[in-house]
Design a protein around this motif. Structure first.
Motif, PDB file in Angstrom:
ATOM      1  N   TYR A  33      -1.060  14.294  -0.797  1.00  9.43           N
ATOM      2  CA  TYR A  33      -1.569  14.351   0.571  1.00  9.43           C
ATOM      3  C   TYR A  33      -2.300  13.047   0.845  1.00  9.43           C
ATOM      4  CZ  TYR A  33      -3.605  16.349   4.821  1.00  9.43           C
ATOM      5  OH  TYR A  33      -3.949  16.601   6.109  1.00  9.43           O
ATOM      6  N   ILE A  34      -2.210  12.541   2.062  1.00  6.84           N
ATOM      7  CA  ILE A  34      -2.768  11.226   2.389  1.00  6.84           C
ATOM      8  C   ILE A  34      -3.783  11.361   3.522  1.00  6.84           C
ATOM      9  CG2 ILE A  34      -2.249   8.882   3.164  1.00  6.84           C
ATOM     10  CD1 ILE A  34       0.678   9.438   2.239  1.00  6.84           C
ATOM     11  N   ARG A  35      -4.983  10.823   3.294  1.00  5.75           N
ATOM     12  CA  ARG A  35      -6.010  10.780   4.344  1.00  5.75           C
ATOM     13  C   ARG A  35      -6.321   9.324   4.653  1.00  5.75           C
ATOM     14  NH1 ARG A  35      -7.733  14.907   1.101  1.00  5.75           N
ATOM     15  NH2 ARG A  35      -9.073  13.471  -0.082  1.00  5.75           N
ATOM     16  N   ILE A  36      -6.220   8.965   5.929  1.00  2.00           N
ATOM     17  CA  ILE A  36      -6.455   7.595   6.377  1.00  2.00           C
ATOM     18  C   ILE A  36      -7.506   7.609   7.481  1.00  2.00           C
ATOM     19  CG2 ILE A  36      -5.415   5.586   7.520  1.00  2.00           C
ATOM     20  CD1 ILE A  36      -2.780   6.296   6.189  1.00  2.00           C
ATOM     21  N   TRP A  37      -8.402   6.643   7.425  1.00  2.00           N
ATOM     22  CA  TRP A  37      -9.451   6.517   8.449  1.00  2.00           C
ATOM     23  C   TRP A  37      -9.302   5.170   9.142  1.00  2.00           C
ATOM     24  CZ3 TRP A  37     -15.393   5.883   7.188  1.00  2.00           C
ATOM     25  CH2 TRP A  37     -16.115   5.850   8.395  1.00  2.00           C
ATOM     26  N   HIS A  38      -9.100   5.196  10.462  1.00  2.00           N
ATOM     27  CA  HIS A  38      -9.172   3.998  11.294  1.00  2.00           C
ATOM     28  C   HIS A  38     -10.558   3.981  11.929  1.00  2.00           C
ATOM     29  CE1 HIS A  38      -5.369   1.711  11.710  1.00  2.00           C
ATOM     30  NE2 HIS A  38      -4.821   2.808  11.244  1.00  2.00           N
ATOM     31  N   VAL A  73       4.621   3.310  10.877  1.00  2.00           N
ATOM     32  CA  VAL A  73       4.964   2.852   9.527  1.00  2.00           C
ATOM     33  C   VAL A  73       5.127   4.041   8.592  1.00  2.00           C
ATOM     34  CG1 VAL A  73       4.158   1.577   7.501  1.00  2.00           C
ATOM     35  CG2 VAL A  73       3.859   0.598   9.785  1.00  2.00           C
ATOM     36  N   LEU A  74       4.188   4.971   8.621  1.00  3.21           N
ATOM     37  CA  LEU A  74       4.272   6.150   7.748  1.00  3.21           C
ATOM     38  C   LEU A  74       5.496   6.990   8.074  1.00  3.21           C
ATOM     39  CD1 LEU A  74       0.529   7.235   7.597  1.00  3.21           C
ATOM     40  CD2 LEU A  74       1.824   5.965   5.887  1.00  3.21           C
ATOM     41  N   HIS A  75       5.807   7.110   9.359  1.00  2.00           N
ATOM     42  CA  HIS A  75       7.006   7.854   9.758  1.00  2.00           C
ATOM     43  C   HIS A  75       8.263   7.219   9.170  1.00  2.00           C
ATOM     44  CE1 HIS A  75      10.017   9.834  12.259  1.00  2.00           C
ATOM     45  NE2 HIS A  75      10.439   8.632  12.622  1.00  2.00           N
ATOM     46  N   GLU A  76       8.363   5.909   9.285  1.00  2.00           N
ATOM     47  CA  GLU A  76       9.554   5.218   8.799  1.00  2.00           C
ATOM     48  C   GLU A  76       9.653   5.241   7.279  1.00  2.00           C
ATOM     49  OE1 GLU A  76      10.303   2.136  12.514  1.00  2.00           O
ATOM     50  OE2 GLU A  76       9.648   1.319  10.590  1.00  2.00           O
ATOM     51  N   GLU A  77       8.509   5.417   6.619  1.00  2.00           N
ATOM     52  CA  GLU A  77       8.523   5.487   5.154  1.00  2.00           C
ATOM     53  C   GLU A  77       8.557   6.919   4.645  1.00  2.00           C
ATOM     54  OE1 GLU A  77       8.897   2.882   3.280  1.00  2.00           O
ATOM     55  OE2 GLU A  77       8.779   1.459   4.963  1.00  2.00           O
ATOM     56  N   GLY A  78       8.709   7.874   5.565  1.00  2.00           N
ATOM     57  CA  GLY A  78       8.825   9.278   5.175  1.00  2.00           C
ATOM     58  C   GLY A  78       7.532   9.918   4.723  1.00  2.00           C
ATOM     59  N   LEU A  79       6.383   9.371   5.148  1.00  2.00           N
ATOM     60  CA  LEU A  79       5.094   9.859   4.658  1.00  2.00           C
ATOM     61  C   LEU A  79       4.225  10.510   5.732  1.00  2.00           C
ATOM     62  CD1 LEU A  79       4.046   6.863   2.345  1.00  2.00           C
ATOM     63  CD2 LEU A  79       5.148   9.014   1.687  1.00  2.00           C
ATOM     64  N   LEU A  80       4.621  10.418   6.974  1.00  2.00           N
ATOM     65  CA  LEU A  80       3.744  10.900   8.043  1.00  2.00           C
ATOM     66  C   LEU A  80       3.516  12.410   7.944  1.00  2.00           C
ATOM     67  CD1 LEU A  80       2.081  10.171  10.510  1.00  2.00           C
ATOM     68  CD2 LEU A  80       4.129  10.459  11.928  1.00  2.00           C
ATOM     69  N   VAL A 114       0.825  -1.210   0.000  1.00  2.00           N
ATOM     70  CA  VAL A 114       0.000   0.000   0.000  1.00  2.00           C
ATOM     71  C   VAL A 114       0.858   1.259   0.000  1.00  2.00           C
ATOM     72  CG1 VAL A 114      -1.755   1.324   1.240  1.00  2.00           C
ATOM     73  CG2 VAL A 114      -1.925  -1.167   1.135  1.00  2.00           C
ATOM     74  N   VAL A 115       1.877   1.285   0.820  1.00  2.00           N
ATOM     75  CA  VAL A 115       2.741   2.471   0.925  1.00  2.00           C
ATOM     76  C   VAL A 115       3.285   2.925  -0.429  1.00  2.00           C
ATOM     77  CG1 VAL A 115       4.991   3.258   1.782  1.00  2.00           C
ATOM     78  CG2 VAL A 115       3.319   2.270   3.363  1.00  2.00           C
ATOM     79  N   PRO A 116       3.736   2.017  -1.322  1.00  2.00           N
ATOM     80  CA  PRO A 116       4.229   2.495  -2.622  1.00  2.00           C
ATOM     81  C   PRO A 116       3.203   3.329  -3.389  1.00  2.00           C
ATOM     82  CG  PRO A 116       4.920   0.239  -2.287  1.00  2.00           C
ATOM     83  CD  PRO A 116       3.970   0.562  -1.165  1.00  2.00           C
ATOM     84  N   ALA A 117       1.913   2.961  -3.292  1.00  2.00           N
ATOM     85  CA  ALA A 117       0.875   3.746  -3.963  1.00  2.00           C
ATOM     86  C   ALA A 117       0.667   5.088  -3.277  1.00  2.00           C
ATOM     87  CB  ALA A 117      -0.431   2.959  -4.007  1.00  2.00           C
ATOM     88  N   LEU A 118       0.824   5.112  -1.957  1.00  2.00           N
ATOM     89  CA  LEU A 118       0.639   6.366  -1.215  1.00  2.00           C
ATOM     90  C   LEU A 118       1.744   7.374  -1.527  1.00  2.00           C
ATOM     91  CD1 LEU A 118      -0.456   5.014   2.299  1.00  2.00           C
ATOM     92  CD2 LEU A 118      -1.890   5.625   0.339  1.00  2.00           C
TER      93      LEU A 118
END
Length: 278
Positions: free
Chosen positions: A105-110, A125-132, A96-100
């Motif tokens: 801008y990324i919106r996620i709903w838990h 996970v997002l922090h480690e992938e540089g996306l947070l 999933v992360v590669p597509a993000l």
């Protein structure tokens, strides 16, 4: 536990009357939840209150808001942990992360976030992938108490060994201890993990969509729903996802045999990751 009820047909009538009363008085709708699970939790509360019948429990719950709160906590028992089902978070990282990365801008709903452990796992996970930094994670639940615990970022110290193992199995790229501080027996997640999180009350049964999301997590929530309610919630998620967005369910859940099944691509079947068709 010794059951105080003996007539299955009468039992169900009384349980459903209790749920109908809760819905009308307090606005919480458990009428389409899986009956066996609801009955088990109601009987537990009946025993804990020391009452002889479900009719007595109904009377108490409808006239005493504190008694209702006690029953409500039984009906919404949270079961969660950091990186619960590590393979699912590893798959999220890998498929999933590669597509993000392609998004501005990324919106996620838990949805049904409970006390927030899986929300913070996603943030790591997002922090480690540089996306947070370009993400906003919306975390919702029906329980105000669960949300307050989630907002605090406090973790149970006795679970840290298990959480560390989960993190490592989920493909963690650092040391899990980097993400929290511990003092006087209290474990607190680092503030930077909470900066892009929004916690709010939302009822999947009665509330509507409130945004368009690139990823929706709803893991191990719909296993407690009857099929009509599952279909209703699946429709809500479909309408809340952007084209090409991802739906992540629990490993005992699926979109198979739902009206939404042909509207998704199976992206990672073992970990129940689906992608909305563009």
């Amino acid at each position: 536990m010794k059951e105080k009820l003996s007539n299955p047909e009468l039992d169900k009538i009384e349980v459903m009357l209790l749920l109908e009363g809760i819905y009308r008085k307090y606005g919480y709708d458990f009428r389409k939840y899986a009956y066996a699970s609801i009955k088990r939790r109601v009987l537990h509360r009946l025993q804990m209150e020391g009452l002889p019948t479900l009719s007595a429990l109904q009377e108490q719950v409808l006239h005493d808001p504190l008694a209702f709160q006690r029953l409500l906590e039984d009906l919404m028992i949270p079961v969660t942990e950091m990186f619960r089902d590590p393979d699912a978070f590893l798959a999220f990282r890998q498929v999933v992360v590669p597509a993000l990365r392609e998004l501005p801008y990324i919106r996620i709903w838990h949805a049904g976030c409970s006390t927030g452990e899986e929300v913070y796992s996603t943030a790591i996970v997002l922090h480690e992938e540089g996306l947070l930094g370009k993400a906003r994670i919306y975390a919702t639940d029906i329980s105000e108490n669960a949300l307050e615990r989630a907002k605090s970022g406090v973790l149970p110290i006795e679970r840290m060994k298990q959480y560390t193992q989960n993190y490592q199995k989920a493909g963690g790229k650092a040391s899990f201890s980097e993400y929290y501080s511990s003092e006087s027996g209290v474990v607190l997640l680092k503030p930077e993990l909470r900066a892009n999180l929004v916690f709010a009350r939302h009822n999947l049964v009665t509330d509507r969509s409130f945004n368009e999301f690139h990823v929706i997590f709803c893991r191990n929530v719909m296993i407690y729903f009857e099929w009509p309610l599952r279909d209703q919630v699946q429709k809500l998620f479909y309408e809340s996802l952007s084209d090409g967005g991802f739906l992540v369910l629990g490993n005992k859940e699926s979109i198979s045999f739902t009206p939404m099944a042909d509207r998704y691509e199976v992206w990672n079947d073992p970990n129940r990751i689906y992608r909305k068709r563009k």
